[in-house]
Design a protein around this motif. Structure first.
Motif, PDB file in Angstrom:
ATOM      1  N   ASP A 122       0.795  -1.229   0.000  1.00 45.08           N
ATOM      2  CA  ASP A 122       0.000   0.000   0.000  1.00 45.08           C
ATOM      3  C   ASP A 122       0.828   1.280   0.000  1.00 45.08           C
ATOM      4  O   ASP A 122       0.355   2.322  -0.433  1.00 45.08           O
ATOM      5  CB  ASP A 122      -0.954   0.016   1.200  1.00 45.08           C
ATOM      6  N   ASP A 123       2.055   1.223   0.512  1.00 44.53           N
ATOM      7  CA  ASP A 123       2.909   2.409   0.586  1.00 44.53           C
ATOM      8  C   ASP A 123       3.988   2.456  -0.491  1.00 44.53           C
ATOM      9  O   ASP A 123       4.806   3.373  -0.500  1.00 44.53           O
ATOM     10  CB  ASP A 123       3.562   2.482   1.971  1.00 44.53           C
ATOM     11  N   CYS A 124       4.028   1.466  -1.356  1.00 44.93           N
ATOM     12  CA  CYS A 124       5.010   1.387  -2.446  1.00 44.93           C
ATOM     13  C   CYS A 124       6.450   1.415  -1.931  1.00 44.93           C
ATOM     14  O   CYS A 124       7.338   2.013  -2.539  1.00 44.93           O
ATOM     15  CB  CYS A 124       4.796   2.503  -3.465  1.00 44.93           C
ATOM     16  N   LEU A 125       6.672   0.760  -0.798  1.00 45.58           N
ATOM     17  CA  LEU A 125       8.006   0.739  -0.196  1.00 45.58           C
ATOM     18  C   LEU A 125       8.840  -0.468  -0.616  1.00 45.58           C
ATOM     19  O   LEU A 125      10.063  -0.413  -0.603  1.00 45.58           O
ATOM     20  CB  LEU A 125       7.889   0.748   1.334  1.00 45.58           C
ATOM     21  N   TYR A 126       8.170  -1.554  -0.975  1.00 45.89           N
ATOM     22  CA  TYR A 126       8.885  -2.793  -1.274  1.00 45.89           C
ATOM     23  C   TYR A 126       9.250  -2.897  -2.747  1.00 45.89           C
ATOM     24  O   TYR A 126       8.497  -2.476  -3.623  1.00 45.89           O
ATOM     25  CB  TYR A 126       8.063  -4.007  -0.831  1.00 45.89           C
ATOM     26  N   THR A 127      10.393  -3.488  -3.000  1.00 48.60           N
ATOM     27  CA  THR A 127      10.874  -3.657  -4.367  1.00 48.60           C
ATOM     28  C   THR A 127      10.016  -4.665  -5.106  1.00 48.60           C
ATOM     29  O   THR A 127       9.760  -5.755  -4.611  1.00 48.60           O
ATOM     30  CB  THR A 127      12.346  -4.144  -4.351  1.00 48.60           C
ATOM     31  N   ILE A 128       9.599  -4.287  -6.302  1.00 51.99           N
ATOM     32  CA  ILE A 128       8.809  -5.169  -7.159  1.00 51.99           C
ATOM     33  C   ILE A 128       9.730  -6.082  -7.962  1.00 51.99           C
ATOM     34  O   ILE A 128       9.556  -7.290  -7.993  1.00 51.99           O
ATOM     35  CB  ILE A 128       7.922  -4.360  -8.126  1.00 51.99           C
ATOM     36  N   SER A 129      10.712  -5.448  -8.612  1.00 50.18           N
ATOM     37  CA  SER A 129      11.589  -6.238  -9.476  1.00 50.18           C
ATOM     38  C   SER A 129      12.923  -5.549  -9.689  1.00 50.18           C
ATOM     39  O   SER A 129      13.110  -4.391  -9.306  1.00 50.18           O
ATOM     40  CB  SER A 129      10.908  -6.496 -10.831  1.00 50.18           C
ATOM     41  N   LEU A 130      13.824  -6.283 -10.302  1.00 46.82           N
ATOM     42  CA  LEU A 130      15.119  -5.765 -10.718  1.00 46.82           C
ATOM     43  C   LEU A 130      15.127  -5.810 -12.239  1.00 46.82           C
ATOM     44  O   LEU A 130      14.820  -6.853 -12.830  1.00 46.82           O
ATOM     45  CB  LEU A 130      16.256  -6.623 -10.156  1.00 46.82           C
ATOM     46  N   TYR A 151      10.058   0.157  -7.869  1.00 45.81           N
ATOM     47  CA  TYR A 151       9.189   0.275  -6.698  1.00 45.81           C
ATOM     48  C   TYR A 151       7.722   0.477  -7.053  1.00 45.81           C
ATOM     49  O   TYR A 151       6.843   0.175  -6.263  1.00 45.81           O
ATOM     50  CB  TYR A 151       9.653   1.424  -5.798  1.00 45.81           C
ATOM     51  N   SER A 152       7.461   1.036  -8.231  1.00 41.81           N
ATOM     52  CA  SER A 152       6.072   1.212  -8.664  1.00 41.81           C
ATOM     53  C   SER A 152       6.028   1.280 -10.184  1.00 41.81           C
ATOM     54  O   SER A 152       7.030   1.561 -10.838  1.00 41.81           O
ATOM     55  CB  SER A 152       5.439   2.468  -8.049  1.00 41.81           C
ATOM     56  N   LYS A 153       4.833   1.017 -10.706  1.00 47.10           N
ATOM     57  CA  LYS A 153       4.590   1.048 -12.146  1.00 47.10           C
ATOM     58  C   LYS A 153       3.357   1.911 -12.381  1.00 47.10           C
ATOM     59  O   LYS A 153       2.278   1.583 -11.889  1.00 47.10           O
ATOM     60  CB  LYS A 153       4.357  -0.364 -12.681  1.00 47.10           C
ATOM     61  N   LEU A 154       3.542   3.034 -13.078  1.00 49.41           N
ATOM     62  CA  LEU A 154       2.410   3.910 -13.325  1.00 49.41           C
ATOM     63  C   LEU A 154       1.413   3.208 -14.243  1.00 49.41           C
ATOM     64  O   LEU A 154       1.806   2.512 -15.185  1.00 49.41           O
ATOM     65  CB  LEU A 154       2.864   5.221 -13.968  1.00 49.41           C
ATOM     66  N   VAL A 175      11.771 -10.889 -10.566  1.00 46.13           N
ATOM     67  CA  VAL A 175      10.576 -10.358  -9.920  1.00 46.13           C
ATOM     68  C   VAL A 175      10.602 -10.796  -8.460  1.00 46.13           C
ATOM     69  O   VAL A 175      10.646 -11.985  -8.168  1.00 46.13           O
ATOM     70  CB  VAL A 175       9.286 -10.863 -10.615  1.00 46.13           C
ATOM     71  N   TYR A 176      10.581  -9.817  -7.563  1.00 51.75           N
ATOM     72  CA  TYR A 176      10.587 -10.101  -6.128  1.00 51.75           C
ATOM     73  C   TYR A 176       9.167 -10.304  -5.604  1.00 51.75           C
ATOM     74  O   TYR A 176       8.928 -11.171  -4.781  1.00 51.75           O
ATOM     75  CB  TYR A 176      11.258  -8.976  -5.342  1.00 51.75           C
ATOM     76  N   GLN A 177       8.258  -9.430  -6.039  1.00 47.56           N
ATOM     77  CA  GLN A 177       6.863  -9.476  -5.601  1.00 47.56           C
ATOM     78  C   GLN A 177       5.991  -8.984  -6.747  1.00 47.56           C
ATOM     79  O   GLN A 177       6.425  -8.153  -7.539  1.00 47.56           O
ATOM     80  CB  GLN A 177       6.637  -8.556  -4.398  1.00 47.56           C
ATOM     81  N   GLU A 178       4.771  -9.472  -6.788  1.00 45.10           N
ATOM     82  CA  GLU A 178       3.844  -9.006  -7.806  1.00 45.10           C
ATOM     83  C   GLU A 178       3.340  -7.606  -7.453  1.00 45.10           C
ATOM     84  O   GLU A 178       3.090  -7.310  -6.288  1.00 45.10           O
ATOM     85  CB  GLU A 178       2.648  -9.961  -7.931  1.00 45.10           C
ATOM     86  N   ALA A 179       3.196  -6.774  -8.467  1.00 45.19           N
ATOM     87  CA  ALA A 179       2.651  -5.423  -8.285  1.00 45.19           C
ATOM     88  C   ALA A 179       1.139  -5.524  -8.435  1.00 45.19           C
ATOM     89  O   ALA A 179       0.583  -5.229  -9.487  1.00 45.19           O
ATOM     90  CB  ALA A 179       3.249  -4.474  -9.312  1.00 45.19           C
TER      91      ALA A 179
END
Length: 132
Positions: A38-46, A72-75, A114-118
């Motif tokens: 929710d806060d866009c703090l975690y890494t999504i991918s490299l 960290y985020s994808k618009l 990919v570390y986590q799904e966005a």
């Protein structure tokens, strides 16, 4: 006289302590973004840059071909806008730029890991497009 000097010093100090005193809010690139939390703090991918990119303004980051970037985020793309992701460069050779978060075109990078799904849709705020 001394009271006036103290007031001037006080106003100068307050202005220097306020980080927004020298910044500017730029136009929003999108109204929503995808994040891992929710806060866009975690890494999504490299991702790895496939081409050089020179930032057109302070909302964006410069990237060099071969450079690794944490995302960290994808618009969320709107109408005729481009597809931009937000991230920061990674690597010892880019030490001066590490920690600087900015946007870059999605078309210029390839995902390496990919570390986590966005999967969280979050509204963007004015601070997402603030430039110092």
């Amino acid at each position: 006289m001394t009271q006036r000097v103290y007031l001037i010093i006080l106003f100068l100090c307050l202005g220097l302590m306020n980080p927004f005193a020298t910044g500017i809010f730029m136009d929003k690139l999108a109204s929503k973004k995808l994040c891992a939390d929710d806060d866009c703090l975690y890494t999504i991918s490299l991702v790895r840059a496939e081409e050089d990119y020179n930032a057109p303004d302070c909302r964006f980051i410069n990237i060099k071909k071969g450079q690794l970037i944490y995302v960290y985020s994808k618009l969320v793309k709107e109408k005729e806008s481009g597809e931009f992701w937000a991230g920061s460069v990674y690597g010892e050779e880019y030490e001066d730029h590490m920690g600087t978060v900015g946007y870059f075109p999605r078309s210029l990078v390839s995902e390496q890991h990919v570390y986590q799904e966005a999967n969280k849709t979050v509204p963007t705020t004015d601070i997402d497009f603030f430039c110092e």
